[in-house]
Write an enzyme that holds these catalytic residues in place. Structure first.
Site, PDB file in Angstrom:
ATOM      1  N   HIS A  88       0.856  -1.194   0.000  1.00 21.25           N
ATOM      2  CA  HIS A  88       0.000   0.000   0.000  1.00 21.25           C
ATOM      3  C   HIS A  88       0.887   1.237   0.000  1.00 21.25           C
ATOM      4  O   HIS A  88       1.673   1.455   0.929  1.00 21.25           O
ATOM      5  CB  HIS A  88      -0.944  -0.017   1.199  1.00 21.25           C
ATOM      6  N   GLU A 137       1.626   3.791   3.000  1.00 18.62           N
ATOM      7  CA  GLU A 137       2.078   3.287   4.296  1.00 18.62           C
ATOM      8  C   GLU A 137       3.597   3.389   4.377  1.00 18.62           C
ATOM      9  O   GLU A 137       4.311   2.385   4.419  1.00 18.62           O
ATOM     10  CB  GLU A 137       1.543   1.859   4.495  1.00 18.62           C
ATOM     11  N   ARG A 146      -3.240   4.665  -2.323  1.00 24.40           N
ATOM     12  CA  ARG A 146      -3.088   3.324  -1.718  1.00 24.40           C
ATOM     13  C   ARG A 146      -2.726   2.248  -2.743  1.00 24.40           C
ATOM     14  O   ARG A 146      -1.936   1.349  -2.481  1.00 24.40           O
ATOM     15  CB  ARG A 146      -4.420   2.966  -1.042  1.00 24.40           C
ATOM     16  N   HIS A 149       2.642  -3.715   6.754  1.00 22.00           N
ATOM     17  CA  HIS A 149       1.722  -2.610   6.462  1.00 22.00           C
ATOM     18  C   HIS A 149       1.707  -1.628   7.631  1.00 22.00           C
ATOM     19  O   HIS A 149       2.388  -1.801   8.628  1.00 22.00           O
ATOM     20  CB  HIS A 149       0.296  -3.155   6.271  1.00 22.00           C
ATOM     21  N   GLU A 179       0.801  -4.815  11.097  1.00 19.40           N
ATOM     22  CA  GLU A 179       0.368  -3.419  10.971  1.00 19.40           C
ATOM     23  C   GLU A 179       1.223  -2.611  11.935  1.00 19.40           C
ATOM     24  O   GLU A 179       1.049  -2.674  13.156  1.00 19.40           O
ATOM     25  CB  GLU A 179      -1.124  -3.270  11.319  1.00 19.40           C
TER      26      GLU A 179
HETATM   27  O1  0X9 Z   1      -6.703  -4.099   4.324  1.00 25.76           O
HETATM   28  C1  0X9 Z   1      -5.553  -4.536   4.189  1.00 25.76           C
HETATM   29  O2  0X9 Z   1      -5.101  -4.927   3.132  1.00 25.76           O
HETATM   30  C2  0X9 Z   1      -4.632  -4.581   5.418  1.00 25.76           C
HETATM   31  N1  0X9 Z   1      -4.821  -3.418   6.243  1.00 25.76           N
HETATM   32  S1  0X9 Z   1      -4.321  -1.952   5.708  1.00 25.76           S
HETATM   33  O3  0X9 Z   1      -4.804  -0.942   6.628  1.00 25.76           O
HETATM   34  N2  0X9 Z   1      -2.746  -1.895   5.750  1.00 25.76           N
HETATM   35  O4  0X9 Z   1      -4.779  -1.758   4.368  1.00 25.76           O
HETATM   36  C3  0X9 Z   1      -4.935  -5.827   6.215  1.00 25.76           C
HETATM   37  C4  0X9 Z   1      -4.704  -7.103   5.502  1.00 25.76           C
HETATM   38  C5  0X9 Z   1      -4.891  -8.322   6.355  1.00 25.76           C
HETATM   39  N3  0X9 Z   1      -4.809  -9.554   5.602  1.00 25.76           N
HETATM   40  C6  0X9 Z   1      -5.842 -10.034   4.885  1.00 25.76           C
HETATM   41  N4  0X9 Z   1      -7.043  -9.545   4.986  1.00 25.76           N
HETATM   42  N5  0X9 Z   1      -5.607 -11.081   4.120  1.00 25.76           N
HETATM   43 ZN    ZN Z   2      -1.717  -1.823   4.016  1.00 25.22          ZN
END
Ligand code: 0X9
Ligand code: ZN
Length: 407
Positions: A176, A179, A230, A298, A373
């Site tokens: 992303h 980040e 993003r 992330h 995270e």
């Molecule tokens: O939404 C996402 O892709 C991730 N959070 S973020 O705030 N960095 O965008 C979390 C991803 C967790 N993993 C999966 N859902 N597979």
């Molecule tokens: Zn992310």
């Protein structure tokens, strides 16, 4: 002198303006019913009134009643958004009444920076530093171009450790674009492992592979045009960009991903449609038998998450060992600066989101896959001051070392 002025002009033209965020607010919304959660989903998918100009910048995804969601609302949108929230009786508080200051602060610090780990670098500078580290490391380290981005930038893997009998950990960063703390932390870790004997010994028993800028076009775009970008930079009929963390094959198309191009969680036309995810897939499949661990790095929230992320309450068979290794890592991480992490199931703690790299890694048989995270928990969010890179780097490295010793 004329050259200097010209250079400054080029630099100024190439940088986004932090002033554009003046008057924007960060709202923390707490839906209390499923209906309200659905409304937020709808706003994320279609904008407030179904117009592209009404898109809100969700800093976290809607999950379930009682679970809060952070949203950046522009100065222009504020009145309409607050009216809509009142109408839908969705509770909210203003977490930051003027985000502009954060962006200006980050920008100033970035420009005043004096060493490798006190600023967020542009793509070229970032890789120049990483290359110098690889040279300094000598024969134990190497780099490999694992693919090209949509805009033809190299996607580079750095490999620390050269004993092919050792297990490998693969780490992606910057999937992303906005980040920024993610690539910065991985660069810090690379530096420390190469330069500090205490950590260099990790390479006696592991090969560490870093792909710190997995979304190079998006990353550059956050520096030049839109700090809050993003996705990648796939051109589309209506909008640019695919969310690379919705583009992996496992459960592609499921909850928390969108089929509309303009959404920030747009999954793309098909699994692995993007060269950036193909690059990761190809490298990982080629090294599959060696890869024992997989981290997708992330921000933000301070979570150490294990799969599956695609749905509430669904776990891999080895959930007990996934959890216990994460707890060991998180304990070591927390002991460095006292910053608390929450450890557990991705969808249950955060929100369901299908098509992520971590779920895919588990699905192809990699034993330990996680999403980290990084900090913080919402004060700065994605705009974490670069002065915090070193402290985040130190604690994350401590977590990594403890984790690697545990698995
Ligand atoms: O939404 C996402 O892709 C991730 N959070 S973020 O705030 N960095 O965008 C979390 C991803 C967790 N993993 C999966 N859902 N597979
Ligand atoms: Zn992310």
């Amino acid at each position: 002198m004329r050259q200097l002025v010209l250079l400054l002009c080029i630099a100024a033209a190439a940088a986004y303006s932090p002033l554009q965020y003046m008057g924007d607010q960060l709202l923390t919304l707490t839906p209390s019913t499923q209906e309200q959660v659905d409304i937020l989903e709808q706003w994320r998918e279609l904008g407030l009134q179904g117009k592209e100009t009404d898109f809100l910048d969700f800093w976290s995804g809607p999950s379930a009643p009682g679970r809060s969601v952070q949203v950046r609302v522009t100065r222009k949108q504020l009145q309409d958004v607050k009216a809509a929230l009142a109408q839908q009786r969705i509770q909210y508080r203003v977490s930051n009444p003027d985000l502009g200051r954060l962006f200006i602060q980050e920008n100033d610090m970035n420009r005043a920076a004096f060493d490798d780990h006190s600023k967020y670098h542009r793509y070229a500078e970032f890789h120049a530093i990483a290359n110098a580290l690889i040279s300094k490391c000598g024969s134990q380290c190497s780099k490999e171009v694992i693919g090209k981005s949509i805009e033809n930038r190299d996607i580079i893997a750095y490999k620390l450790g050269s004993n092919s009998a050792n297990p490998m950990i693969f780490m992606d960063g910057g999937i992303h674009a906005r980040e920024w703390i993610s690539p910065a932390t991985l660069l810090y870790i690379m530096d420390q492992v190469i330069s500090d004997p205490q950590y260099r010994s990790l390479l006696d028993s592991w090969n560490l592979v870093f792909v710190p800028l997995a979304n190079p076009d998006g990353y550059e775009y956050t520096h030049t045009s839109n700090r809050m970008w993003r996705k990648n930079r796939r051109p589309g009929r209506a909008c640019y960009g695919v969310d690379l963390n919705r583009n992996f094959e496992f459960k592609f198309g499921g909850t928390g991903s969108s089929g509309s191009q303009c959404s920030d969680v747009y999954r793309g036309v098909s699994a692995f449609s993007e060269p950036e995810t193909q690059a990761i897939r190809n490298f990982v499949l080629r090294n599959k038998s060696a890869i024992k661990a997989f981290w997708s790095v992330h921000s933000y929230g301070q979570y150490w998450l294990h799969p599956f992320g695609y749905a509430f309450g669904v776990n891999p068979n080895n959930v007990a060992e996934l959890l216990s290794a994460a707890q060991t890592g998180a304990r070591a991480l927390q002991s460095v600066n006292g910053r608390r992490y929450t450890v557990g199931h991705s969808a249950d703690l955060l929100y369901p989101a299908a098509g992520g790299s971590d779920d895919w890694a588990i699905s192809i048989g990699i034993r330990y896959a996680y999403t980290l995270e990084l900090p913080d928990t919402g004060r700065y969010g994605f705009v974490l001051p670069p002065a915090q890179i070193v402290s985040v780097g130190r604690e994350t490295l401590a977590g990594l070392a403890a984790f690697l010793r545990a698995v």
